[in-house]
Design a protein around this motif. Structure first.
Motif, PDB file in Angstrom:
ATOM      1  N   ALA A   1       0.814  -1.216   0.000  1.00 25.83           N
ATOM      2  CA  ALA A   1       0.000   0.000   0.000  1.00 25.83           C
ATOM      3  C   ALA A   1       0.847   1.266   0.000  1.00 25.83           C
ATOM      4  O   ALA A   1       0.456   2.293  -0.571  1.00 25.83           O
ATOM      5  CB  ALA A   1      -0.933  -0.009   1.211  1.00 25.83           C
ATOM      6  N   GLN A   2       2.025   1.214   0.627  1.00 26.44           N
ATOM      7  CA  GLN A   2       2.886   2.393   0.704  1.00 26.44           C
ATOM      8  C   GLN A   2       3.804   2.529  -0.509  1.00 26.44           C
ATOM      9  O   GLN A   2       4.472   3.547  -0.668  1.00 26.44           O
ATOM     10  CB  GLN A   2       3.727   2.330   1.984  1.00 26.44           C
ATOM     11  N   GLY A   3       3.871   1.509  -1.339  1.00 25.73           N
ATOM     12  CA  GLY A   3       4.745   1.557  -2.505  1.00 25.73           C
ATOM     13  C   GLY A   3       6.204   1.283  -2.195  1.00 25.73           C
ATOM     14  O   GLY A   3       7.036   1.225  -3.102  1.00 25.73           O
ATOM     15  N   MET A   4       6.533   1.102  -0.916  1.00 25.68           N
ATOM     16  CA  MET A   4       7.912   0.845  -0.512  1.00 25.68           C
ATOM     17  C   MET A   4       8.183  -0.654  -0.373  1.00 25.68           C
ATOM     18  O   MET A   4       9.313  -1.070  -0.177  1.00 25.68           O
ATOM     19  CB  MET A   4       8.214   1.545   0.820  1.00 25.68           C
ATOM     20  N   GLU A   5       7.120  -1.456  -0.445  1.00 28.09           N
ATOM     21  CA  GLU A   5       7.250  -2.905  -0.352  1.00 28.09           C
ATOM     22  C   GLU A   5       6.990  -3.505  -1.730  1.00 28.09           C
ATOM     23  O   GLU A   5       5.948  -3.272  -2.325  1.00 28.09           O
ATOM     24  CB  GLU A   5       6.242  -3.481   0.650  1.00 28.09           C
ATOM     25  N   ARG A   6       7.947  -4.277  -2.209  1.00 28.99           N
ATOM     26  CA  ARG A   6       7.810  -4.894  -3.522  1.00 28.99           C
ATOM     27  C   ARG A   6       8.150  -6.375  -3.432  1.00 28.99           C
ATOM     28  O   ARG A   6       9.100  -6.758  -2.768  1.00 28.99           O
ATOM     29  CB  ARG A   6       8.725  -4.214  -4.537  1.00 28.99           C
ATOM     30  N   LEU A   7       7.349  -7.167  -4.128  1.00 29.61           N
ATOM     31  CA  LEU A   7       7.603  -8.600  -4.183  1.00 29.61           C
ATOM     32  C   LEU A   7       7.326  -9.076  -5.601  1.00 29.61           C
ATOM     33  O   LEU A   7       6.247  -8.818  -6.150  1.00 29.61           O
ATOM     34  CB  LEU A   7       6.726  -9.357  -3.191  1.00 29.61           C
ATOM     35  N   THR A   8       8.290  -9.746  -6.205  1.00 34.95           N
ATOM     36  CA  THR A   8       8.109 -10.301  -7.543  1.00 34.95           C
ATOM     37  C   THR A   8       8.043 -11.816  -7.448  1.00 34.95           C
ATOM     38  O   THR A   8       8.982 -12.463  -6.975  1.00 34.95           O
ATOM     39  CB  THR A   8       9.268  -9.895  -8.479  1.00 34.95           C
ATOM     40  N   LEU A   9       6.914 -12.362  -7.874  1.00 32.18           N
ATOM     41  CA  LEU A   9       6.701 -13.808  -7.861  1.00 32.18           C
ATOM     42  C   LEU A   9       6.843 -14.313  -9.292  1.00 32.18           C
ATOM     43  O   LEU A   9       6.228 -13.778 -10.216  1.00 32.18           O
ATOM     44  CB  LEU A   9       5.307 -14.127  -7.320  1.00 32.18           C
ATOM     45  N   LYS A  10       7.655 -15.357  -9.468  1.00 33.45           N
ATOM     46  CA  LYS A  10       7.930 -15.861 -10.815  1.00 33.45           C
ATOM     47  C   LYS A  10       7.855 -17.375 -10.836  1.00 33.45           C
ATOM     48  O   LYS A  10       8.423 -18.049  -9.967  1.00 33.45           O
ATOM     49  CB  LYS A  10       9.323 -15.407 -11.269  1.00 33.45           C
ATOM     50  N   LEU A  11       7.118 -17.923 -11.818  1.00 33.51           N
ATOM     51  CA  LEU A  11       7.029 -19.362 -12.036  1.00 33.51           C
ATOM     52  C   LEU A  11       7.585 -19.662 -13.415  1.00 33.51           C
ATOM     53  O   LEU A  11       7.037 -19.229 -14.426  1.00 33.51           O
ATOM     54  CB  LEU A  11       5.580 -19.848 -11.935  1.00 33.51           C
ATOM     55  N   GLY A  12       8.713 -20.384 -13.454  1.00 31.04           N
ATOM     56  CA  GLY A  12       9.377 -20.655 -14.713  1.00 31.04           C
ATOM     57  C   GLY A  12       8.835 -21.879 -15.427  1.00 31.04           C
ATOM     58  O   GLY A  12       8.061 -22.663 -14.877  1.00 31.04           O
ATOM     59  N   ALA A  13       9.293 -22.060 -16.683  1.00 31.12           N
ATOM     60  CA  ALA A  13       8.852 -23.186 -17.497  1.00 31.12           C
ATOM     61  C   ALA A  13       9.332 -24.517 -16.935  1.00 31.12           C
ATOM     62  O   ALA A  13       8.746 -25.567 -17.229  1.00 31.12           O
ATOM     63  CB  ALA A  13       9.356 -23.020 -18.930  1.00 31.12           C
ATOM     64  N   ASP A  14      10.377 -24.508 -16.108  1.00 37.32           N
ATOM     65  CA  ASP A  14      10.897 -25.742 -15.518  1.00 37.32           C
ATOM     66  C   ASP A  14      10.169 -26.131 -14.235  1.00 37.32           C
ATOM     67  O   ASP A  14      10.538 -27.103 -13.566  1.00 37.32           O
ATOM     68  CB  ASP A  14      12.398 -25.601 -15.231  1.00 37.32           C
ATOM     69  N   GLY A  15       9.126 -25.372 -13.870  1.00 38.22           N
ATOM     70  CA  GLY A  15       8.353 -25.679 -12.674  1.00 38.22           C
ATOM     71  C   GLY A  15       8.901 -25.073 -11.400  1.00 38.22           C
ATOM     72  O   GLY A  15       8.317 -25.247 -10.331  1.00 38.22           O
ATOM     73  N   ARG A  16      10.004 -24.353 -11.504  1.00 31.32           N
ATOM     74  CA  ARG A  16      10.570 -23.717 -10.319  1.00 31.32           C
ATOM     75  C   ARG A  16       9.971 -22.323 -10.136  1.00 31.32           C
ATOM     76  O   ARG A  16       9.748 -21.599 -11.099  1.00 31.32           O
ATOM     77  CB  ARG A  16      12.091 -23.613 -10.428  1.00 31.32           C
ATOM     78  N   TRP A  17       9.689 -21.979  -8.875  1.00 30.81           N
ATOM     79  CA  TRP A  17       9.167 -20.660  -8.576  1.00 30.81           C
ATOM     80  C   TRP A  17      10.154 -19.897  -7.701  1.00 30.81           C
ATOM     81  O   TRP A  17      10.977 -20.484  -6.987  1.00 30.81           O
ATOM     82  CB  TRP A  17       7.815 -20.743  -7.878  1.00 30.81           C
ATOM     83  N   GLN A  18      10.064 -18.564  -7.785  1.00 29.47           N
ATOM     84  CA  GLN A  18      10.947 -17.694  -7.005  1.00 29.47           C
ATOM     85  C   GLN A  18      10.173 -16.471  -6.539  1.00 29.47           C
ATOM     86  O   GLN A  18       9.360 -15.925  -7.278  1.00 29.47           O
ATOM     87  CB  GLN A  18      12.138 -17.253  -7.846  1.00 29.47           C
ATOM     88  N   ALA A  19      10.399 -16.086  -5.307  1.00 33.04           N
ATOM     89  CA  ALA A  19       9.785 -14.880  -4.745  1.00 33.04           C
ATOM     90  C   ALA A  19      10.901 -13.979  -4.230  1.00 33.04           C
ATOM     91  O   ALA A  19      11.730 -14.405  -3.429  1.00 33.04           O
ATOM     92  CB  ALA A  19       8.832 -15.233  -3.617  1.00 33.04           C
ATOM     93  N   ASP A  20      10.913 -12.743  -4.711  1.00 35.47           N
ATOM     94  CA  ASP A  20      11.942 -11.770  -4.344  1.00 35.47           C
ATOM     95  C   ASP A  20      11.250 -10.598  -3.647  1.00 35.47           C
ATOM     96  O   ASP A  20      10.520  -9.831  -4.276  1.00 35.47           O
ATOM     97  CB  ASP A  20      12.677 -11.300  -5.590  1.00 35.47           C
TER      98      ASP A  20
END
Length: 236
Positions: free
Chosen positions: A183-202
């Motif tokens: 809500a404040q714009g200072m918190e960011r999270l990128t969720l990614k699911l790749g073609a190999d079935g692996r996911w990553q959250a940054d």
């Protein structure tokens, strides 16, 4: 006498009668077809459940899991229209959540899913869906739309409030990517699911007081140009 009567009736039945009987038999099989049987053939091994009961048109799945996501106990039914193009798809619903699932697809998802075990190294308590759809073709993201949101529990005594981030889903170089903000714009999270079935959250947090940033670093966060962050992941 009874056997003879049945034989005589069968012999007297015309072609139309046998055709009608065959149609009724086929309809009865379809109506009574077990949901367990069709689920096992139509959905990938990443879709698991504790038990399945009922017919394919009106069944119940206990403790349904889509990979690492616990969807809970849901009512389920096969949707007839997608079958016309050879695509099995099931409508699932429970209080607070509904969606359609099929091979390599989750569409029309609305509601929330509790994550009692978190999400990798992040204390995520729930995952929210807003008209969310994702379609994978040959393991790659072919279509994605709608909103995903994550609710994180307190990250420590200096950040006592829960953190909610959300964003729009999209396909990017064959991967499903959801860039989220708080809500404040200072918190960011990128969720990614790749073609190999692996996911990553940054997860990245900016604008924190020095004392708070140092406390997070001691719990596993790394230094970022504008704050601190942490990366976690796994296999779907």
């Amino acid at each position: 006498m009874i056997g003879r009567w049945i034989f005589i009736r069968g012999a007297a039945m015309g072609r139309r009668g046998w055709l009608a009987l065959g149609v009724l038999f086929a309809v009865a099989l379809l109506v009574l077809l077990p949901l367990r049987l069709v689920l096992g053939m139509a959905l990938p091994e990443t879709i698991t459940a504790r038990s399945v009961e009922g017919s394919v048109w009106s069944g119940r799945i206990a403790d349904l899991n889509a990979g690492p996501l616990p969807l809970g106990t849901v009512d389920a039914s096969l949707q007839p229209l997608p079958l016309l193009i050879g695509r099995p798809q099931f409508a699932i619903s429970r209080e607070g959540f509904s969606a359609q699932i099929g091979p390599s697809r989750l569409t029309g998802a609305n509601g929330s899913v509790l994550l009692p075990d978190g999400l990798g190294g992040l204390p995520v308590t729930s995952l929210g869906f807003g008209d969310f759809s994702a379609v994978m073709v040959d393991g790659k993201c072919a279509e994605a739309q709608g909103t995903l949101s994550l609710t994180l529990a307190s990250l420590g005594p200096l950040l006592p409030d829960a953190l909610v981030v959300s964003g729009q889903a999209r396909c990017e170089s064959g991967a499903l990517v959801v860039p989220m903000r708080g809500a404040q714009g200072m918190e960011r999270l990128t969720l990614k699911l790749g073609a190999d079935g692996r996911w990553q959250a940054d997860l990245a947090l900016a604008g924190l007081p020095q004392e708070t940033a140092e406390a997070l670093k001691s719990s596993g966060f790394d230094t970022r140009p504008d704050g601190v962050g942490i990366v976690t992941g796994g296999t779907f």
